[in-house]
Design a protein around this motif. Structure first.
Motif, PDB file in Angstrom:
ATOM      1  N   ASP A 220     -12.512  24.203  40.278  1.00 10.78           N
ATOM      2  CA  ASP A 220     -12.522  22.727  40.641  1.00 10.78           C
ATOM      3  C   ASP A 220     -11.215  21.955  40.401  1.00 10.78           C
ATOM      4  OD1 ASP A 220     -15.352  22.883  41.030  1.00 10.78           O
ATOM      5  OD2 ASP A 220     -15.936  22.389  39.043  1.00 10.78           O
ATOM      6  N   ASP A 223      -9.434  22.893  43.679  1.00 15.52           N
ATOM      7  CA  ASP A 223     -10.051  21.821  44.646  1.00 15.52           C
ATOM      8  C   ASP A 223      -9.349  20.532  44.567  1.00 15.52           C
ATOM      9  OD1 ASP A 223     -11.610  21.466  47.149  1.00 15.52           O
ATOM     10  OD2 ASP A 223     -12.797  20.046  45.500  1.00 15.52           O
ATOM     11  N   TRP A 224      -9.271  19.736  43.384  1.00 22.87           N
ATOM     12  CA  TRP A 224      -8.652  18.835  43.194  1.00 22.87           C
ATOM     13  C   TRP A 224      -7.287  18.360  43.662  1.00 22.87           C
ATOM     14  CZ3 TRP A 224     -10.956  18.842  37.754  1.00 22.87           C
ATOM     15  CH2 TRP A 224     -12.224  18.650  37.690  1.00 22.87           C
ATOM     16  N   ASP A 386     -17.743  17.189  43.027  1.00 20.95           N
ATOM     17  CA  ASP A 386     -17.455  16.423  44.095  1.00 20.95           C
ATOM     18  C   ASP A 386     -17.556  15.095  43.853  1.00 20.95           C
ATOM     19  OD1 ASP A 386     -20.219  16.732  43.447  1.00 20.95           O
ATOM     20  OD2 ASP A 386     -20.859  16.852  45.437  1.00 20.95           O
ATOM     21  N   GLU A 387     -18.403  14.725  43.056  1.00 23.90           N
ATOM     22  CA  GLU A 387     -18.619  13.092  42.721  1.00 23.90           C
ATOM     23  C   GLU A 387     -17.211  12.638  41.732  1.00 23.90           C
ATOM     24  OE1 GLU A 387     -22.141  11.593  40.985  1.00 23.90           O
ATOM     25  OE2 GLU A 387     -23.508  12.791  42.163  1.00 23.90           O
ATOM     26  N   ARG A 390     -14.651  11.977  44.300  1.00 21.50           N
ATOM     27  CA  ARG A 390     -14.742  10.511  45.051  1.00 21.50           C
ATOM     28  C   ARG A 390     -14.443   9.491  43.740  1.00 21.50           C
ATOM     29  NH1 ARG A 390     -19.178  13.488  47.263  1.00 21.50           N
ATOM     30  NH2 ARG A 390     -20.742  12.810  45.690  1.00 21.50           N
TER      31      ARG A 390
END
Length: 395
Positions: A220, A223-224, A386-387, A390
Motif C-alpha cells: 500500500d 501505491d500511495w 483505497d479510502e 482518497r
C-alpha cells in the motif's frame, strides 16, 4: 430529529427511570427502555439488542462496577454511558474500569439527565456508527478461531491492514498512519480485532501476523507513493517477539524487498506485552534502531514497566494512551496525567503522539501542550487503503 438508536436505562429509582425515558424520547430516540437494576438488565440483554446502556452506579442488587464487569464478559460490543449522583472521581473510576475491560464508553453525566446530554449522546452514537470499523457497528458474534482458521485467513488475505491517520497538531498535515489488523471474514463480515487478536497470540501466530501486515502495508505504501504521497507507517510489534534474534534482519529484508526506507517504518512496542528477557528486549530494540527503523512506546501509562522501558529502550516516539486523552478537556485529573506524560516525552527528546483524540475540545487542550501529533476519531477512523488515498487527496 429522530435517532434510530435503542437505549437501555439501568436505574433502580422508578421516578428517575420515567424522567430519563421522557428526556430521551423527547430528544428523538426511537426506542428507550428502563430496568430496575443490573440483574434485570443482563436478562434483558439476553433477549434484545441495544446500542447504548445508560447506567447508574449506586444500585442495591448489583452496583455499577459489578455490572460493568459482567457486561464486558457477556455483551462487550454495546456502548456505555454513566449517569449517576456519585462524585465525579467515582464516575471517572468507573469509566477507567469499563475502558480497561475494552468497553466503549461515550461519557459520564451527573444527575439530573438533561436534554443536552441526550443530544450529545446521539451525536456520539452517530459518529461511532459512521465509521465502518467502529465497535458499535460490529455486532457480537461467537468466535473462537483455531490455528488452521487463522492461518487460512492470513494465507487468503482475509486479514488486512486498515490505516488510522496521524496528524501534526501544529500544521494539520497527515504525517503518518498506523496499520491495524482487520479480518474480513467470508461469512461473518468484518470482525472486530478484539474478537480475534487474542487467538492470534494464543495460537502462536504473532510473528506471522506481523510480517503479513508489514508486507501488505508495504504494498500500500508503494501505491500511495505512485500517487504522490509518501506516508510513514506504524505497525504494532508484540514485544516478546524481540526475543527472536533473527527478527530485525527479517523485517529489514521486507523493507528492502519493497524499496522502503526503514526510517519510514515505526514499530510500536506494546507496553502490555513486554518480554521478561530484558537484555534480549534491549538487544532487539537496539538492532531495529541500527537498521534505521523507528520505535514507539505504545499505550504509555497503562502498564507496570512504563518508566523502566522508557529509560532503557531507544525509543523515538511516545504514544500517550487514550485513557489519559479522551475526555481530558472535562477531567482535570486526566488532563494533569496527560500533560505530565507529554512533558516527560519531550524532556526525553521523543516525538509525542496523543491517541484517542475524539473531540474538538480535547484537540484544543492538546494545542496548549508540547504534543507533536494526534490520532483518533477527531482526525479519522481507520480506513482501508483505497479510502485512505482518497482521504489524503482531500486533506
Amino acid at each position: 430529529m429522530s435517532y434510530p438508536f435503542r437505549i437501555l436505562i439501568v436505574e433502580d429509582h422508578i421516578l428517575q427511570q420515567q424522567y430519563m425515558l421522557d428526556v430521551l424520547l423527547q430528544a428523538g430516540f426511537d426506542v428507550a427502555e428502563a430496568v430496575e437494576g443490573g440483574v434485570k438488565a443482563l436478562e434483558q440483554l439476553k433477549e434484545n439488542e441495544f446500542d447504548l446502556i445508560l447506567l447508574d452506579l449506586d444500585m442495591p442488587d448489583m452496583d455499577g462496577m459489578q455490572f460493568i464487569q459482567a457486561l464486558s464478559q457477556r455483551q462487550p460490543m454495546v456502548a456505555l454511558a454513566i449517569c449517576s449522583a456519585c462524585m465525579p472521581d467515582i464516575m471517572e473510576s468507573a469509566v477507567r474500569v469499563a475502558r480497561g475491560q475494552n468497553l466503549t464508553v461515550l461519557g459520564h453525566y451527573a444527575k439530573p439527565f438533561i436534554d443536552e446530554y441526550a443530544h450529545e449522546l446521539a451525536h456520539k452514537l452517530q459518529v461511532a456508527q459512521h465509521g465502518r470499523e467502529t465497535i458499535l457497528k460490529e455486532r457480537p458474534i461467537v468466535l473462537s478461531p483455531n490455528q488452521s482458521a487463522l492461518e487460512l485467513a492470513l494465507r487468503e488475505k482475509q486479514i488486512i491492514p486498515w490505516y488510522q491517520p496521524k496528524q501534526c497538531l501544529r500544521t494539520g498535515a497527515i504525517v503518518g498512519v498506523e496499520a491495524l489488523a482487520r479480518w474480513q471474514h467470508p461469512h461473518s463480515g468484518m470482525i472486530s480485532p478484539a474478537l480475534f487478536l487474542p487467538y492470534v497470540s494464543l495460537h502462536g501466530l504473532d510473528k506471522p501476523l506481523l510480517t503479513h501486515i508489514f508486507r501488505l502495508a508495504a504494498q500500500d505504501y508503494q501505491d500511495w507513493c505512485r500517487n504522490g504521497y509518501t506516508v510513514p507507517i506504524s505497525i504494532n510489534l508484540p514485544t516478546h517477539l524481540l526475543e527472536q534474534e533473527s527478527l530485525p534482519d527479517e523485517l529489514l529484508e521486507v523493507a528492502m524487498h519493497y524499496h522502503i526506507d526503514a526510517q519510514d517504518i515505526t514499530f510500536e512496542l506494546l507496553e502490555t506485552t513486554l518480554t521478561e528477557q530484558t537484555s534480549q528486549l534491549l538487544v532487539g530494540a537496539g538492532r531495529l534502531r541500527l537498521k534505521g527503523f523507528q520505535l514507539a512506546q505504545d499505550d504509555f501509562g497503562i502498564g507496570y514497566s512504563s518508566m523502566q522501558a522508557l529509560t532503557t529502550v531507544p525509543f523515538t516516539e511516545l504514544k500517550i494512551d487514550r485513557m489519559f486523552v479522551a475526555g481530558a478537556a472535562q477531567d482535570e485529573t486526566r488532563a494533569a496525567a496527560m500533560r505530565s506524560s507529554i512533558a516527560l516525552g519531550k524532556q526525553l527528546g521523543l516525538k509525542v503522539t496523543a491517541e484517542g483524540v475524539e473531540t474538538e475540545e480535547d484537540a484544543r487542550l492538546l494545542h496548549t501542550t508540547e504534543c507533536d501529533n494526534i490520532q483518533g476519531y477527531y482526525v479519522s477512523h481507520p480506513l482501508p487503503a483505497d479510502e485512505l488515498l482518497r482521504f489524503l487527496q482531500r486533506a
